[in-house]
Design an enzyme around this catalytic site. Structure first.
Site, mmCIF file in Angstrom:
data_model
loop_
_atom_site.group_PDB
_atom_site.id
_atom_site.type_symbol
_atom_site.label_atom_id
_atom_site.label_comp_id
_atom_site.label_asym_id
_atom_site.label_seq_id
_atom_site.Cartn_x
_atom_site.Cartn_y
_atom_site.Cartn_z
ATOM 1 N N GLU A 1 0.993 -1.084 -0.025
ATOM 2 C CA GLU A 1 -0.075 0.185 0.128
ATOM 3 C C GLU A 1 0.825 1.292 0.039
ATOM 4 O O GLU A 1 1.838 1.187 0.593
ATOM 5 C CB GLU A 1 -0.959 -0.025 1.238
ATOM 6 C CG GLU A 1 -2.008 -1.036 1.131
ATOM 7 C CD GLU A 1 -2.924 -0.894 2.390
ATOM 8 O OE1 GLU A 1 -3.926 -1.449 2.651
ATOM 9 O OE2 GLU A 1 -2.221 -0.146 3.571
ATOM 10 N N ARG B 1 -2.867 9.715 11.160
ATOM 11 C CA ARG B 1 -3.276 8.410 11.193
ATOM 12 C C ARG B 1 -4.502 8.518 12.299
ATOM 13 O O ARG B 1 -4.625 9.457 13.139
ATOM 14 C CB ARG B 1 -2.349 7.284 12.106
ATOM 15 C CG ARG B 1 -2.846 5.999 12.273
ATOM 16 C CD ARG B 1 -2.690 4.971 10.955
ATOM 17 N NE ARG B 1 -2.968 3.779 11.512
ATOM 18 C CZ ARG B 1 -2.208 3.038 11.772
ATOM 19 N NH1 ARG B 1 -0.773 3.141 11.927
ATOM 20 N NH2 ARG B 1 -2.338 1.594 12.066
ATOM 21 N N GLU C 1 -5.992 6.848 7.129
ATOM 22 C CA GLU C 1 -5.080 8.149 7.240
ATOM 23 C C GLU C 1 -5.941 9.323 6.443
ATOM 24 O O GLU C 1 -6.669 9.014 5.554
ATOM 25 C CB GLU C 1 -3.811 8.075 6.101
ATOM 26 C CG GLU C 1 -2.810 8.949 6.507
ATOM 27 C CD GLU C 1 -1.906 8.506 7.634
ATOM 28 O OE1 GLU C 1 -0.957 9.263 7.731
ATOM 29 O OE2 GLU C 1 -2.102 7.588 8.118
ATOM 30 N N LYS D 1 2.088 4.770 1.400
ATOM 31 C CA LYS D 1 2.236 5.227 2.774
ATOM 32 C C LYS D 1 1.836 6.790 2.728
ATOM 33 O O LYS D 1 2.508 7.737 1.834
ATOM 34 C CB LYS D 1 3.828 5.114 3.178
ATOM 35 C CG LYS D 1 3.839 5.936 4.614
ATOM 36 C CD LYS D 1 5.478 5.601 5.099
ATOM 37 C CE LYS D 1 5.635 5.998 6.492
ATOM 38 N NZ LYS D 1 5.675 7.586 6.431
#
Length: 523
Positions: A208, A215, A263, A210
């Site tokens: 995935e 977060r 996120e 970043k």
């Protein structure tokens, strides 16, 4: 709960309690470098006509949690501190002050406390008998408590369950609960795609992007209420009313409750472009009105931990992701699933990694500035170079790893210098591990996290990072470290650990042996 008490409030309370001026308190703090020691010295030197009632655990606890808001709330908090300091004797002022500052530093980590809870439950008379298959009750009990705490980090619930039902039934009596944020799983850094493929052969990998954001763990309860928690378990619901509205609107009708891991990223919806974290950090931090929002955000969801009354933590990632994709509608710029692939082909994974790096995504180290050297020339008046450290969990100390003065714009350097000047301390604390050769012009309290990139890691005669994990008397340092950004979403204790630094070095040594040389004695 956040106590919301700063150093200035403690100094004022201490000055008024002990009949000293604030200037005297600050002067002594400059000499001792520990406000707790100042409090202890001030109280011991003060004589009292009437001895107040002794402090109890209950009184201290209730005073710490006293809620004050509105007009004169700061004055009321200060008076609460004064009431405790007046009654404090012997070493109590020292530890009360350190508790208020969140700097207890008694050499016991949270993992030690959890182990002790498990072992105490084993030794209690009522629940002493373990199941027959358990060979080492103390070790197993410690594992159980740590595991339960990782999914339900609530001491009230855990201790009550231990007292009522014992440690062996704890996984049944204490479960993952919506409204209580679970601690995020930490990752291990790697330096080679091929190494990972060799370690886990014949399996598919989910890769995935970043994302450069904050977060978030979003809890949607059966009653329709929503809570948004940060990585540090802080309640951010009032900071992101637009996020709460988006997940409520985009969840499917059949979804009655969920916990999503995601996120939150600043986003330009007109250009369909992700914006850097610095843009997101300009949003107000609390009590945000939806009508006042000027920086839009997008939710990039990558995991689902709970759905319709059922915890999914023990399900594998593939199943959790199926539930995630089936439970929400995507809408560009509002809620999107993290960009990902699943593959076991090294070339395909490497290509995806390159694409993510080109999209300004990548892995780095998070380090803590603990000292600085005065600048000269064009950097006169600001700090020119900063001393950075990583955190060692076993010893609860910050270990020096490198110096850097690269990656700063002039404006950013001025801001960092101004912020850190207010955090100056007269000498390094007892929990800073550093070589005598490194003598910065100033030392700072460990208060910030900085993201740093470097060309590689190297054995060092001077720096102390992971000193007992790779070499008995040498640490690890970074070559050509460069500041990427300041991380307001992280506290110093949550930065890159010495264990991770050691693991990164070992990975590098295996994959790039020529990079892992010892630095010279002056480096």
């Amino acid at each position: 709960m956040e106590l919301g008490i700063g150093k200035s409030s403690i100094v004022k309370a201490l000055a008024e309690t002990c009949g000293r001026s604030q200037k005297e308190i600050y002067r002594q703090f400059k000499d001792l470098g520990d406000l707790g020691l100042v409090a202890q010295a001030s109280r011991l030197s003060q004589s009292m006509l009437l001895k107040p009632d002794a402090l109890t655990v209950t009184k201290v606890f209730n005073t710490f949690l006293a809620k004050e808001s509105g007009q004169n709330s700061r004055e009321k908090k200060k008076n609460h501190i004064k009431s405790l300091l007046l009654a404090a004797t012997d070493c109590e002022p020292l530890y009360l002050t350190r508790l208020l500052q969140k700097e207890l530093r008694i050499g016991a980590s949270e993992q030690t406390l959890l182990s002790a809870l498990g072992q105490a439950a084993v030794y209690s008379e009522e629940h002493a008998e373990p199941p027959p298959e358990i060979q080492s009750p103390s070790e197993e009990a410690a594992k159980i408590v740590k595991q339960v705490y990782s999914v339900l980090p609530d001491y009230d619930k855990i201790v009550c369950a231990l007292l009522s039902d014992g440690v062996w039934r704890l996984p049944t009596t204490c479960n993952f609960t919506p409204g209580v944020p679970v601690g995020p799983m930490l990752s291990n850094a790697i330096t080679s795609v091929s190494k990972t493929l060799n370690k886990f052969q014949n399996v598919g990998f989910t890769c995935e992007y970043k994302y450069d954001g904050e977060r978030a763990q979003i809890h949607y309860m059966e009653n329709g209420s929503i809570e948004i928690y940060s990585k540090k378990a802080e309640r951010n619901t009032k900071k992101f009313p637009d996020v709460a509205a988006a997940v409520a609107r985009l969840k499917k009708i059949a979804v009655s409750s969920f916990v999503m891991d995601c996120e939150i990223v600043a986003y330009d919806r007109a250009k369909q472009k992700i914006l850097p974290l610095q843009v997101l950090s300009t949003r107000a931090r609390k009590n945000v009105a939806a009508s006042d929002i000027k920086i839009d955000v997008c939710i990039f969801a990558f995991d689902l931990l709970y759905l319709n009354g059922q915890a999914l933590l023990k399900e594998n990632l593939q199943i959790r992701r199926k539930h995630l994709y089936a439970s929400f509608e995507e809408e560009s710029g509002f809620l999107q699933f993290a960009t990902s692939i699943t593959s076991n082909n090294a070339e395909e994974i490497k290509k995806f990694l390159d694409e993510s790096v080109n999209a300004s995504l990548g892995d780095t180290l998070d380090l803590v500035p603990i000292g600085a050297f005065h600048g000269c020339g064009q950097r006169a008046g600001v700090y020119g170079t900063f001393l950075l450290a990583c955190y060692d969990n076993d010893n609860e100390e910050f270990q020096t790893i490198c110096k850097t003065g690269i990656g700063f714009s002039e404006k950013e350097l001025e801001k960092c210098s101004a912020r850190l000047r207010s955090k100056m301390i007269p000498r390094p604390t007892t929990y800073y591990r550093h070589a005598e050769k490194i003598k910065p012009d100033v030392w700072f309290e460990a208060t910030e996290a900085w993201e740093v990139k470097a060309s590689d890691l190297t054995i060092s005669n001077v720096y102390q990072a992971a000193v007992d994990k790779v070499d008995s008397d040498k640490g690890i340092s970074l070559r050509c470290p460069r500041l990427v950004r300041v991380r307001p979403d992280k506290v110093p204790e949550d930065t890159t650990s010495s264990e991770q630094v050691a693991e990164m070095f070992k990975d590098q040594k295996q994959n790039h042996p020529n990079k892992s040389k010892t630095t010279n004695k002056n480096e």
